[in-house]
Scaffold this active site. Structure first.
Site, mmCIF file in Angstrom:
data_model
loop_
_atom_site.group_PDB
_atom_site.id
_atom_site.type_symbol
_atom_site.label_atom_id
_atom_site.label_comp_id
_atom_site.label_asym_id
_atom_site.label_seq_id
_atom_site.Cartn_x
_atom_site.Cartn_y
_atom_site.Cartn_z
ATOM 1 N N MET A 156 15.857 26.423 34.808
ATOM 2 C CA MET A 156 16.726 26.476 35.995
ATOM 3 C C MET A 156 18.128 25.977 35.639
ATOM 4 S SD MET A 156 16.228 27.486 39.172
ATOM 5 C CE MET A 156 16.511 27.133 40.929
ATOM 6 N N GLY A 157 18.700 26.590 34.610
ATOM 7 C CA GLY A 157 20.107 26.322 34.286
ATOM 8 C C GLY A 157 20.984 27.238 35.125
ATOM 9 N N ARG A 158 22.220 27.454 34.678
ATOM 10 C CA ARG A 158 23.174 28.261 35.475
ATOM 11 C C ARG A 158 22.629 29.645 35.793
ATOM 12 N NH1 ARG A 158 26.224 26.759 31.195
ATOM 13 N NH2 ARG A 158 27.448 24.875 31.512
ATOM 14 N N ILE A 159 22.065 30.320 34.782
ATOM 15 C CA ILE A 159 21.616 31.699 35.011
ATOM 16 C C ILE A 159 20.348 31.707 35.859
ATOM 17 C CG2 ILE A 159 20.884 33.864 33.926
ATOM 18 C CD1 ILE A 159 22.663 33.088 31.503
ATOM 19 N N ARG A 241 15.763 35.264 25.651
ATOM 20 C CA ARG A 241 15.718 35.574 24.232
ATOM 21 C C ARG A 241 14.341 36.134 23.891
ATOM 22 N NH1 ARG A 241 20.325 35.973 24.046
ATOM 23 N NH2 ARG A 241 21.866 34.820 22.835
ATOM 24 N N GLU A 270 15.154 42.138 17.279
ATOM 25 C CA GLU A 270 16.128 43.148 17.737
ATOM 26 C C GLU A 270 16.902 43.683 16.547
ATOM 27 O OE1 GLU A 270 18.736 41.597 20.789
ATOM 28 O OE2 GLU A 270 17.031 40.828 21.894
ATOM 29 N N HIS A 288 19.500 44.816 25.366
ATOM 30 C CA HIS A 288 20.250 43.538 25.403
ATOM 31 C C HIS A 288 21.618 43.720 26.078
ATOM 32 C CE1 HIS A 288 20.624 39.385 23.252
ATOM 33 N NE2 HIS A 288 21.265 39.377 24.407
HETATM 34 C C1 DGY Z 1 24.470 35.647 25.235
HETATM 35 O O1 DGY Z 1 25.594 35.365 25.625
HETATM 36 O O2 DGY Z 1 23.711 34.792 24.766
HETATM 37 C C2 DGY Z 1 24.054 37.063 25.294
HETATM 38 O O3 DGY Z 1 22.688 37.206 25.181
HETATM 39 C C3 DGY Z 1 24.741 37.801 24.199
HETATM 40 O O4 DGY Z 1 24.616 37.080 23.055
#
Ligand code: DGY
Length: 322
Positions: A156-159, A241, A270, A288
């Site tokens: 639960m960080g920024r994203i 990731r 990847e 990605h």
């Molecule tokens: C990030 O900013 O980590 C994106 O996945 C691109 O690297």
């Protein structure tokens, strides 16, 4: 460092490349956008004062051994698990990343995956393009609703917060989350419930969205045992990731019906993706694209430049990670 030699490992948005070239006379851009590879990266570390890499560059500890000229590594991206930052710091290199500017764009990508996989959008598009659509019928390609379902956030960080807000305020989703770091996220979401284990999220959520960093203890955090905790009607969303999910176990879970589907933007190894995964209709696969808008990629590049400028002028870069 008066006029640093700067190597940029991949193509950047044009306006940022122009700004870089305007500010610094000795910039080596990568016009062909071919990855430098291990030897090219090592040569850059030996010959340039500044190297500006990104997630497609692998910078393990061995690359920082011996004579290294580089003093600043400005990563284009927020995630930096492709760089051994401890080894870089030991070699006397300052490392920065690009947080904040990509939060909303990456959260939008997670929502895209959620909607696409639940509503079978990729499958439907493939059907139309292949000329296989035979017309409307009551039982055609029925998916699952997103609205009102429980959204589980791991990390639960920024994203993570940005995804939770979208789910809650946009789709009326109750939110349940787990974060191993002891802090109270500023999420502003009524009723969002913090639980003390990842298993509670896995067992409760209809959509489990991953938002933790890669590597550093998170490799294969979602393995066969974790997938078995999820509901058979639930979906896994990974825009974090690739190594966080055991891809083999995920393929098995998607084939056997252990979970209903997966929306993936990132992968182990990847850009190689196994044929088995490609053939699964209940997986939505993006290349990605998390932060891939012109606005955000431009902001990321400009943030790398701000960090670099701070470093060169003797200030602490605001996004220093090592
Ligand atoms: C990030 O900013 O980590 C994106 O996945 C691109 O690297």
């Amino acid at each position: 460092m008066d006029e640093p030699v700067i190597v940029v490992t991949r193509r950047w948005p044009e306006s940022v490349e122009q700004e870089l070239a305007r500010r610094f006379p000795h910039v080596q851009l990568n016009a062909d956008d071919v990855p430098l590879g291990r030897d090219g990266l090592r040569a850059a570390l030996e010959q340039a004062d500044v190297v500006l890499p990104t997630v497609s560059d692998r910078l393990p500890a061995e690359l920082f051994e011996g004579e290294v000229r580089t003093r600043f590594l400005g990563n284009f991206g927020v995630g930096y698990n492709h760089i051994d930052v401890e080894a870089a710091a030991k070699a006397g290199i300052v490392v920065t990343n690009t947080p904040r500017v990509l939060t909303n764009t990456t959260a939008d990508t997670a929502m895209t995956l959620m909607l696409m996989v639940a509503r079978r959008a990729g499958e439907g598009e493939r059907e139309v393009r292949a000329g296989r659509w035979t017309g409307w019928r009551p039982t055609h390609m029925m998916g699952a609703d997103v609205t009102g379902k429980t959204l589980g956030i791991l990390g639960m960080g920024r994203i993570g917060v940005a995804v939770a807000r979208r789910g809650h305020f946009g789709f009326g989703m109750p939110v349940v989350f787990y974060d191993p770091v002891d802090f109270e996220p500023d999420h502003g979401i009524p009723g969002a419930r913090r639980v003390s284990t990842k298993e509670e999220v896995l067992q409760t959520a209809d959509f489990v969205s991953l938002h933790m960093p890669g590597s550093s203890g998170n490799t294969h955090l979602i393995d066969a045992a974790a997938l078995a905790q999820m509901k058979p009607t639930a979906f896994l969303i990974n825009s974090a990731r690739g190594d966080v999910v055991d891809q083999k176990a995920l393929i098995e879970a998607l084939k056997s019906g252990t979970i209903a589907g997966a929306g993936l933007d990132v992968y182990e190894n990847e850009p190689q993706i196994t044929q088995e995964l490609i053939e699964l209709d209940n997986a939505v696969l993006l290349p990605h694209l998390g932060s891939a808008t012109l606005e955000t990629r431009t902001a990321m590049g400009m943030l790398v430049l701000d960090n670099l400028q701070d470093f060169l002028e003797g200030r602490e870069p605001s996004c220093r990670v090592a």
